[in-house]
Design a protein around this motif. Sequence first.
Motif, PDB file in Angstrom:
ATOM      1  N   ARG A  77      -7.134  -2.854 -11.017  1.00  0.00           N
ATOM      2  CA  ARG A  77      -7.724  -3.077 -12.347  1.00  0.00           C
ATOM      3  C   ARG A  77      -7.455  -4.517 -12.719  1.00  0.00           C
ATOM      4  NH1 ARG A  77      -5.461   2.534 -13.952  1.00  0.00           N
ATOM      5  NH2 ARG A  77      -3.575   1.394 -13.481  1.00  0.00           N
ATOM      6  N   GLU A  78      -8.516  -5.267 -12.946  1.00  0.00           N
ATOM      7  CA  GLU A  78      -8.347  -6.695 -13.221  1.00  0.00           C
ATOM      8  C   GLU A  78      -9.018  -7.061 -14.534  1.00  0.00           C
ATOM      9  OE1 GLU A  78      -6.434  -8.607 -11.710  1.00  0.00           O
ATOM     10  OE2 GLU A  78      -6.088  -7.706  -9.743  1.00  0.00           O
ATOM     11  N   HIS A  79      -8.315  -7.871 -15.298  1.00  0.00           N
ATOM     12  CA  HIS A  79      -8.848  -8.315 -16.587  1.00  0.00           C
ATOM     13  C   HIS A  79      -9.303  -9.774 -16.463  1.00  0.00           C
ATOM     14  CE1 HIS A  79      -9.274  -8.977 -20.843  1.00  0.00           C
ATOM     15  NE2 HIS A  79      -8.456 -10.002 -20.760  1.00  0.00           N
TER      16      HIS A  79
ATOM     17  N   ILE B 101      -7.035 -11.121  -1.354  1.00  0.00           N
ATOM     18  CA  ILE B 101      -6.121 -10.425  -0.436  1.00  0.00           C
ATOM     19  C   ILE B 101      -6.656  -9.035  -0.099  1.00  0.00           C
ATOM     20  CG2 ILE B 101      -3.842  -9.293  -0.342  1.00  0.00           C
ATOM     21  CD1 ILE B 101      -2.715 -11.842  -1.653  1.00  0.00           C
ATOM     22  N   ALA B 102      -7.132  -8.326  -1.115  1.00  0.00           N
ATOM     23  CA  ALA B 102      -7.673  -6.988  -0.886  1.00  0.00           C
ATOM     24  C   ALA B 102      -8.876  -7.050   0.049  1.00  0.00           C
ATOM     25  CB  ALA B 102      -8.056  -6.342  -2.212  1.00  0.00           C
TER      26      ALA B 102
ATOM     27  N   ARG C 104      -7.970 -17.728 -11.298  1.00  0.00           N
ATOM     28  CA  ARG C 104      -7.223 -17.856 -10.047  1.00  0.00           C
ATOM     29  C   ARG C 104      -6.384 -16.644  -9.711  1.00  0.00           C
ATOM     30  NH1 ARG C 104     -11.092 -19.949  -8.260  1.00  0.00           N
ATOM     31  NH2 ARG C 104     -10.314 -20.025  -6.156  1.00  0.00           N
ATOM     32  N   ALA C 105      -5.640 -16.094 -10.677  1.00  0.00           N
ATOM     33  CA  ALA C 105      -4.748 -14.972 -10.370  1.00  0.00           C
ATOM     34  C   ALA C 105      -5.557 -13.760  -9.912  1.00  0.00           C
ATOM     35  CB  ALA C 105      -3.897 -14.631 -11.589  1.00  0.00           C
ATOM     36  N   VAL C 106      -6.623 -13.462 -10.650  1.00  0.00           N
ATOM     37  CA  VAL C 106      -7.489 -12.337 -10.291  1.00  0.00           C
ATOM     38  C   VAL C 106      -8.125 -12.603  -8.929  1.00  0.00           C
ATOM     39  CG1 VAL C 106      -9.605 -11.099 -10.917  1.00  0.00           C
ATOM     40  CG2 VAL C 106      -7.999 -11.803 -12.707  1.00  0.00           C
ATOM     41  N   PHE C 107      -8.614 -13.816  -8.779  1.00  0.00           N
ATOM     42  CA  PHE C 107      -9.283 -14.212  -7.552  1.00  0.00           C
ATOM     43  C   PHE C 107      -8.376 -13.984  -6.334  1.00  0.00           C
ATOM     44  CE2 PHE C 107     -10.366 -17.154  -4.224  1.00  0.00           C
ATOM     45  CZ  PHE C 107     -11.746 -17.173  -4.199  1.00  0.00           C
TER      46      PHE C 107
END
Length: 334
Positions: free
Chosen positions: A174-176, A39-40, A31-34
């Motif tokens: 950068r997303e983990h 938004i981007a 969810r957080a990455v999503f």
Amino acid sequence: SRETILSNKPEAKDDDQSLRPQHMREMVGQRAVFERLEIAVDASRKRNEPLGHILLDGPPGLGKTTFATVIPRDLGVSLQIASGAALAAPKDIIPYLTNAEEGSVLFIDEIHRLPKSVEEFLYPAMEDFRIDIALGEGVNARTINMTLRHFTLIGATTRTGLLSAPMRDRFQMREHLDFYSVEELTEIVRRNARKLNVDVTDDGAEEIAGRSRGTPRLANNRLRWVRDYATSKADGRVNRDLACAALDMQGIDNQGLDPQDRRYLETIISIYGGGPVGVEAIAHTINTAPDTLIDDVEPYLLRRGLVIRSPRGRRVTQATYDHLGIQPPEPPSP
Ligand code: ADP
């Protein structure tokens, strides 16, 4: 549709295609990455500007390729797919860069495997959307400077630590990706059971999810196997007992560990006294590549506290002995 997918990858992941989400809204979990990516993407669409470069890292099967394919689809732009391992020299990546349409996405999987020469060639492409192409040799040598259309690079890697700092710094986001919860995987199993036309009870879906090592790709593989088992051995309906029987038969235990996971843990215990031991030694003993252990095996075991990484190497924990049903060695008497 404007969508085109060009790929130099062997279709090893083909099996996944039918179950891969087609749009961001079909993705479960992360969810957080999503939300950050959403938004981007939304801002890029509203401003009609290309999306900044995105680096995705995390263990195999957690959705890096999926994000890289749904984002351009939701943006209505084209996608090109390349694999870092297959781009041996700058000339190999030139066609991707010159073919990139305005706003399109270039996905490079296993970006940590790009040779340094290709990496450095990419820097001006990522930063200023231009490349310098060397022509001729010796006294006739000259370089031509070529302007590219504004594309978005999405890079995927199993470990960001493998990427050089200058490369890492050229990604705006950068997303983990982390392992999925059992609830999230249960939802994925339920949805995919519908797509595969298999009748799964709630507890059956939960059992498959609980034995999938937090990984959607494995949940899909396990679901397909359980479905075959149900078709062959029963009336096709999948409940908890049937899922257990099917997965037991593949050597997948009630924590989702597979034979390779257990072999890794048992080796640390029986050969190296529980550790600490270096990963190369373990890899050598079980005849596997260290990278396979580091990328595929260890992340989940570390997450579950079944192995600990220290400066002196890997060692097992009380939880490991409990899970494997092995008696820990007596502590040395004082
Ligand atoms: P990676 O590129 O990280 O190795 P993939 O994106 O290829 O992983 O994911 C493997 C499979 O798992 C996909 O084909 C898809 O079916 C499933 N999957 C991954 N992430 C999700 C998600 N968030 N929601 C639903 N299914 C997913």
